[in-house]
Design a protein around this motif. Structure first.
Motif: not given
Lengths: 288, 460, 338
Positions: C32-35, C38-39, C42, C172-174, C246
Motif C-alpha cells: 500500500l501507498p504511504d497515505t 496513514y489512514i 488512524l 515515518d508512516t510505516i 498526528r
C-alpha cells in the motif's frame, strides 16, 4: 452595585428566554413520560419547524402565520411517519431507540446544512416594534412569544387533564400494561403523543427563529439544552421541565448580564451537575 | 450467549492469545521489514519536485519524466469558504491551460476535503501530496485545522499558500524557519491586522462626529480575538478610547439583546463586534435592527462578510459597518485582474465569489506559475523544487509587490511582529477594507478604493 | 456435549479470524501507498475507540454518549506532559519545569487519568439506571470543550497545539502504522480476555437481568463503575496515542462528530459482540475517510443535497431497524445456516 435596570433586564429577558425553553423541553419530556422514548430527534423537529416555515414564506410567498401553521402540521405528520418507520421497530430496545433518533436528527442537520448552509436564517417577524417597561426596552416579539408559550403550556395541561384522549395518554404513561388490559390502543396513544410533542417542537422552532435565527447547529444545541432542563426537572415530569426551564433561563440571563456571556452555559451546566450529585433524580423526578 | 463464554477456560484463552500474539508479531515484523525495504523504491519513483515521503529526503533533481503540474486545493468543501477556493483555483487553472500551461506543461487540479476535522485534513493533505503528487498546495480555513496541516507540510516539504487567521502560524515560520518556511498566507486575515483597520474605523467615526470615547466590545471567546485585542489596545490608548465593556461569547451565542440594551444604558454609541466563531452575527444584526437603539454596529464579523447576509437577516444588516477581510469587496475590485476575475467567476458559476478566500486561491495559482517561470528563466535546474519555490516567493517583499487580484507582497523572514510570510498590510498592499451594507450590497466606505459614503442606520 | 463443541468452535473461530486479520494487516505495508497506511493507522486507533465504547454500551448496556471525554482527557494529558511550557505564566506555572517522561509513560498516564475521570463520572451517574446516564454523558463533553476554551493558555482553546514532530510516535508512516497495529491487537486481546473472564460474565449477567443479578448479591453499581474505568482507560490510551500519531491536539477529540462515528461503527458492526465493532470500525472509518470521499462524493453533482454523512446515517438507520444486532451477528447466522 446591581442597578434596578439590570434587575429588570434579568427579569424581562429571563422570562422570555425561559418561555421558549419551556416549550422545547415540555415536548421532549411529554413523549418520554408517556412512552419512555428518549427522542433525540426532538431538536430536529424543532429546527424543521423553522426551516419549513421559512421555505413557505420565501419560496411560495405565503403569509407568515399561515406558513407557520402548515409547517407545524407537516412536522407533526413527519414525526408520526418517523415513529412508524424507524422508532416503532426498535421501541423495545432502549439503546437502539436513542441511536435511530439520533441518526435521524443528524441526517436532518446535514440536509439543512447542504441546502441552507451554515449561517443562520431569519424567520420573518410576526410582530415588530419595542416596548419600554420602566427604563428597559424590550422587543414586542419577545413578549408575544412569552404569551404564546404560556398559553400553549396551559393548552397542553387542559389537553392532558380534560380531554378523553389526554386521559388515555395519562393512563398509558402511568401503566402501559394496564392500559392494554383495559383495551386502550397503546400504539395509537404513542403516535398521538409524538405528534403533540413534535407540534410543540415545531412551534418553539418557529418562535425561536423569530427571536434569534434558524441555524442547523441548533438541532444539537437545543437538544443539549433540553437534556439539561429535563435532567434538572426530573425525567418524565412535565411540571418539572417547565419549572426548571425558568430556573435555567433566569440563571442564563443573570450570568450573562452580571458575570459575562462566556460563562452562561458553563455555569448553567455546572449548577445542573451539582444538583444531580445532590439529588440524582432531579427536582421532581421519581426513581424508576 | 453467556453460557458459551463460560466454556472458554482461562488456559485455552491464554493459549490462543499467545498464538495470536506470535502470529501477529511475525506478520507485523514481515510487514515492517518489507516496508523498510520498499522505502528507497518509493523515493526513486517520486516525481521530481514532489517531496518524497521519507523524512530525510535526498535532493530532488529534474528528470524528463515530468509531464504535468499538479496543484492541490485543500479546504472544507461543505462550506462557502472551501467551495470558493476550489472554484477559483479551477478557474485559474483552466485559464492557464488555455494559455499554454506552466512551462509548457498542462496543470491538473486535485482537491481534498478537510471536513473541518484535523485528522481528515492531515490524511487528505498527505493523499494529495503523496498519491496525487501535488507540486504545490493552497487552501485552508480555520486556524486549528491549519495548525494540524502545517505538520505534514513541514514533513513532506511542500509549498503551501494558505488561508487561516491565527497570528500563531507566521510565528511558527518565524521561530522554526527551516521547518515551516513552506507556509505563506495568501489571504489578508492575520487577526492582528484587524486591529489596525478597526483603529482606522474609529478615526473615521470620530471624524464623522460620533462619540467613540467609550466602546462596547462583543467578541469571540477564542485566541484570534486575543491577538486582535493585544494589537488594538495600544491603538485605543493612543486615541484616548476606553473599552467600557469587553464581552466574550461562545460558539452559537444568541442573546445579544440584553447586551445591546446594557450598552445603550451605559451611554455608548458604538458597539464593536469581533466575531467569527460565534457564527451568529445574523442574530446580532437582527436584534440590533429590531431594538432600534441609537447604537452603531461597527467592527469585524465574518458572518457580515457573507454575500447572503443581507437576505438572511431580512434586511436588518442595513448600515452594519464591518471589515472586509481578504482585501476585496465585490463592488470595489482593487485591480484590473480582480475585476476580470469577478466577471469570469460570475460567468462560470452564476454568482460572484462567495467568500474572500477565492481571491487568495486564484492568486495562489498564478503566483505559483509566476515563481516557477521566474526560476526557470534564471536557469534554475529544478524550478519545482520546494526550496526554490520558497526562495522565489520571498522575492515578493514590500519593495517588490506583484499585482494580481490584489497587490501581493510577503513580510520577509525575521519580521519584528513575527508576521513572517504573511501578506503585507497597507493601503498600497492588502487591507481589511472598512465596508458597510447599503441597500443589499457591500460597499467600501474608506481608504484608497472607497466607493460609497457611510450611511446611518435607517432609524437614526 | 455437541452444544459445547459448537460454542467452542465459535470462539476459536473468532480468534482465528482475528489472527488472520492481523496477519493480513501486518503484511499490507508491502503493497500500500504511504497515505493509505496513514489512514489505516488512524483506523486502528479508531477501532480501539469503538471497542472500548462497546465495552460499556454493548457489554454493560449503558449508553455512554460521552466516550470522547476520555479520548480527549488521555490526549491532553500526554500532550501537556510533553509540552509543559504550556503551563508557563498560568496558575499552574509550577508544572512548567517538570521534565517530560518518555512518551510511552505519558501515553499510559493519559489512560490512567482518563480512567480516574471515568470512575468519578461513573460514581455520580451510574447510581440511577437507564436514561440518566445517557443524558448526562451527552452533555458532559460540552463542559470539557468549554474548559479548553476558558483555560486556553494551557489547552490552546479551539486551535489546540502541536506537540512537535520530535514527539511523533515514529519517524515515518510505516513505523506509526506498525505501532498502532500492535496497540490495537494488544487492546483487543486484553478486552477479549476481560470479556470472557468472570468479570465480563458478571457484566453480561447484569445487562441481561438486573433484578436477578441483584438477587444473586452482585453489587451492580460497583461493577458498572469498574467497567466504566476499564472502558475509559482504553479510550484514554488510544486518545493519547492519536495525539502522538498526528502530532497535534485540539478539542475535536472531545467533540460530537467523533462520538457519532464511534456509535455508527459499533452499531453497524454489532453492539456487544467485540468482533462487530472491529468490523464496523474498519468499514466505517475507511468508508468515510477514503472510499466515499475518493470514489463516490466527487461524482455526485453539488445540486443534490447528499454527502458522505447522509449516506452513513441512512445506512445506520437501516441497519438499526432491519438488523439491530449488527452485521457481525447477521453474517454469523448466515454462516451457520449454510
Amino acid at each position: 452595585m446591581v442597578s434596578i435596570n439590570t434587575v429588570m433586564i434579568i427579569l424581562l429577558y429571563g422570562a422570555t428566554f425561559s418561555g421558549i425553553l419551556a416549550l422545547i423541553s415540555s415536548g421532549f419530556t411529554l413523549i418520554f413520560g408517556v412512552s419512555r422514548i428518549l427522542n433525540f430527534a426532538h431538536g430536529a423537529f424543532f429546527m424543521m419547524g423553522a426551516y419549513i416555515g421559512i421555505y413557505f414564506v420565501q419560496q411560495l410567498n405565503l403569509d407568515p402565520i399561515l406558513s407557520s401553521l402548515i409547517s407545524i402540521i407537516l412536522v407533526g405528520i413527519f414525526s408520526i411517519a418517523a415513529y412508524i418507520t424507524i422508532i416503532y421497530p426498535v421501541i423495545k430496545n432502549e439503546v437502539m431507540t436513542i441511536i435511530v433518533t439520533l441518526a435521524l436528527a443528524l441526517l436532518i442537520e446535514q440536509v439543512i446544512l447542504l441546502t441552507y448552509g451554515e449561517f443562520g436564517l431569519s424567520y420573518p417577524r410576526l410582530v415588530a416594534g419595542t416596548l419600554t417597561i420602566g427604563d428597559v426596552v424590550i422587543p414586542m416579539v419577545r413578549l408575544t412569544i412569552l404569551a404564546i408559550s404560556i398559553l400553549t403550556i396551559l393548552g397542553l395541561w387542559i389537553f392532558i387533564d380534560r380531554t378523553r384522549i389526554g386521559k388515555e395518554i395519562n393512563a398509558a404513561s402511568q401503566d402501559p400494561e394496564g392500559a392494554i388490559l383495559i383495551g386502550l390502543n397503546v400504539n395509537k396513544i404513542y403516535a398521538i403523543t409524538i405528534f403533540v410533542s413534535a407540534v410543540l417542537a415545531a412551534l418553539s422552532g418557529i418562535l425561536y427563529s423569530q427571536m434569534y435565527a434558524a441555524n442547523p447547529f441548533q438541532i444539537l444545541n437545543s437538544l443539549i439544552l433540553a437534556f439539561s432542563i429535563v435532567i434538572l426537572g426530573g425525567l418524565g415530569s412535565v411540571k418539572g421541565s417547565i419549572i426548571s426551564s425558568f430556573i435555567v433561563g433566569f440563571i442564563y440571563i443573570a450570568v450573562t448580564t452580571l458575570i459575562g456571556a462566556r460563562w452562561s452555559e458553563f455555569i448553567a451546566l455546572a449548577i445542573i451537575i451539582v444538583i444531580l450529585i445532590v439529588k440524582p433524580t432531579g427536582l421532581f423526578g421519581v426513581e424508576e | 450467549m453467556t453460557e458459551s463464554e463460560k466454556q472458554v477456560s482461562r488456559r485455552d484463552f491464554l493459549k490462543l492469545a499467545a498464538a495470536a500474539g506470535v502470529a501477529f508479531v511475525v506478520g507485523a515484523g514481515a510487514g515492517y521489514y518489507a516496508g523498510s525495504q520498499k522505502k528507497p523504491e518509493v523515493i526513486t519513483k517520486t516525481v521530481p519536485g514532489t517531496p518524497p515521503t521519507s523524512p530525510t529526503p535526498p535532493p530532488t533533481s529534474p528528470t524528463p519524466t515530468k509531464s504535468e503540474v499538479v496543484i492541490g486545493v485543500i479546504a472544507p468543501m461543505a462550506t462557502k469558504q472551501g467551495m470558493v477556493q476550489r472554484n477559483a483555483a479551477e478557474l485559474a487553472i483552466r485559464e492557464i491551460n488555455e494559455a499554454g500551461g506552466v512551462l509548457g506543461m498542462p496543470v491538473r487540479l486535485v482537491w481534498g476535503d478537510t471536513k473541518l476535522n484535523p485528522d481528515v485534513a492531515v490524511s487528505e493533505f498527505r493523499r494529495l501530496v503523496t498519491v496525487e503528487k501535488a507540486d504545490f498546495m493552497t487552501g485552508g480555513f480555520s486556524s486549528g485545522i491549519m495548525n494540524a496541516m502545517m505538520e505534514p507540510m513541514a514533513e513532506l516539504k511542500i509549498p503551501f499558500l494558505a488561508d487561516a487567521s491565527s497570528p500563531g502560524h507566521p510565528a511558527k515560520v518565524h521561530e522554526e524557519y527551516d521547518k515551516y518556511k513552506y507556509w505563506f498566507r495568501i489571504t489578508q486575515n492575520n487577526g492582528a491586522t484587524f486591529a489596525w483597520d478597526l483603529a482606522d474605523m474609529f478615526d473615521m467615526l470620530d471624524e464623522k462626529g460620533y462619540d467613540v470615547s467609550h466602546i462596547y466590545i462583543i467578541r469571540d471567546e477564542h485566541i484570534w480575538t486575543d491577538a486582535v485585542m493585544s494589537y488594538l489596545q495600544p491603538e485605543l490608548d493612543k486615541r484616548g478610547i476606553t473599552v467600557a465593556k469587553d464581552v466574550k461569547v461562545g460558539r452559537g451565542y444568541t442573546e445579544y439583546e440584553p447586551l445591546l440594551v446594557e450598552a445603550n444604558d451605559m451611554g455608548i454609541q458604538v458597539v464593536v463586534p469581533i466575531l467569527a466563531i460565534a457564527g451568529t452575527g445574523d442574530v446580532l444584526a437582527k436584534q440590533w435592527a429590531n431594538l432600534k437603539l441609537r447604537l452603531l454596529l461597527a467592527g469585524h464579523d465574518l458572518a457580515a462578510l457573507d454575500l447572503g447576509f443581507y437576505e438572511a437577516t431580512g434586511g436588518a444588516a442595513e448600515g452594519y459597518i464591518f471589515l472586509a477581510d481578504g482585501g476585496v469587496v465585490n463592488t470595489a475590485p482593487p485591480t484590473d485582474m480582480c475585476k476580470q476575475f469577478i466577471q469570469n467567476y460570475t460567468a462560470q458559476y452564476g454568482h460572484p465569489p462567495e467568500a474572500h478566500q477565492g481571491f487568495g486561491a486564484y492568486d495562489a495559482v498564478y503566483l505559483f506559475k509566476k515563481v516557477v517561470e521566474m526560476a526557470h528563466d534564471d536557469g534554475v535546474e529544478n524550478p519545482f523544487d520546494p526550496d526554490v519555490v520558497v526562495q522565489y516567493l520571498e522575492k515578493f517583499n514590500p519593495d517588490n509587490p506583484i499585482n494580481l487580484t490584489r497587490t501581493i507582497a510577503f513580510y520577509p523572514p525575521g519580521d519584528k511582529n513575527k508576521f513572517d510570510h504573511d501578506l503585507v498590510w497597507g493601503d498600497n498592499y492588502v487591507r481589511n477594507w472598512i465596508s458597510q451594507w447599503q441597500n443589499g450590497k457591500q460597499y467600501v466606505i474608506r481608504g484608497k478604493i472607497k466607493n460609497a459614503d457611510m450611511i446611518e442606520p435607517p432609524w437614526f | 456435549m455437541s452444544k459445547l463443541r459448537k460454542y467452542w468452535n465459535i470462539d476459536i473461530g473468532q480468534l482465528s479470524y482475528l489472527i488472520g486479520f492481523l496477519l493480513v494487516m501486518g503484511v499490507l505495508p508491502i503493497f500500500l501507498p504511504d497515505t493509505l497506511l496513514y489512514i489505516l493507522g488512524l483506523t486502528f486507533i479508531f477501532i480501539v475507540f469503538a471497542v472500548s465504547w462497546d465495552f460499556m454500551t454493548g457489554l454493560v448496556g449503558e449508553v455512554n454518549l460521552g466516550h470522547t471525554i476520555f479520548i480527549g482527557v488521555g490526549g491532553y494529558v500526554t500532550a501537556l506532559l510533553n509540552v509543559p511550557t504550556r503551563f508557563k505564566n498560568t496558575f499552574l506555572d509550577i508544572l512548567t519545569n517538570i521534565p517530560p517522561p518518555p512518551i510511552p509513560i505519558t501515553i499510559l498516564l493519559g489512560g490512567v487519568i482518563a480512567a480516574i475521570t471515568g470512575i468519578l463520572i461513573g460514581l455520580i451517574t451510574l447510581r440511577l439506571r437507564g436514561w440518566y446516564f445517557a443524558l448526562v454523558t451527552a452533555i458532559l463533553p460540552l463542559l470539557f470543550i468549554k474548559a479548553t476554551y476558558v483555560l486556553k493558555d494551557i489547552f490552546g482553546g479551539e486551535e489546540g497545539f502541536s506537540v512537535g514532530l520530535s514527539k511523533a510516535l515514529a519517524p515515518d508512516t510505516i513505523g506509526k502504522y506498525i505501532i498502532t497495529l500492535l496497540f490495537m491487537a494488544a487492546s483487543i486481546l486484553i478486552l477479549y480476555g476481560i470479556k470472557n473472564s468472570k468479570l465480563g460474565l458478571t457484566l453480561i449477567a447484569i445487562r441481561e437481568d438486573n433484578t436477578l443479578a441483584e438477587a444473586l448479591g452482585i453489587n451492580i453499581y460497583l461493577y458498572k463503575v469498574f467497567a466504566m474505568g476499564i472502558s475509559s482507560f482504553f479510550a484514554g490510551v488510544s486518545g493519547a496515542l492519536l495525539v502522538h500519531y498526528r502530532v497535534t491536539i485540539s478539542p475535536d477529540l472531545f467533540d460530537v462528530p467523533l462520538m457519532l462515528l464511534i456509535i455508527l461503527a459499533v452499531v453497524i458492526g454489532g453492539l456487544g459482540t467485540l468482533i462487530g465493532p472491529i468490523i464496523g470500525g474498519f468499514l466505517i472509518y475507511l468508508l468515510k475517510y477514503w472510499v466515499l470521499k475518493v470514489y463516490l462524493i466527487p461524482y455526485i453533482p453539488t445540486t443534490i443535497p447528499i454527502n458522505d454523512d447522509i449516506i452513513l446515517y441512512i445506512l445506520l438507520i437501516i441497519i438499526a431497524v432491519l438488523m439491530p444486532h449488527g452485521i457481525y451477528e447477521r453474517l454469523k447466522r448466515f454462516y451457520m445456516a449454510m
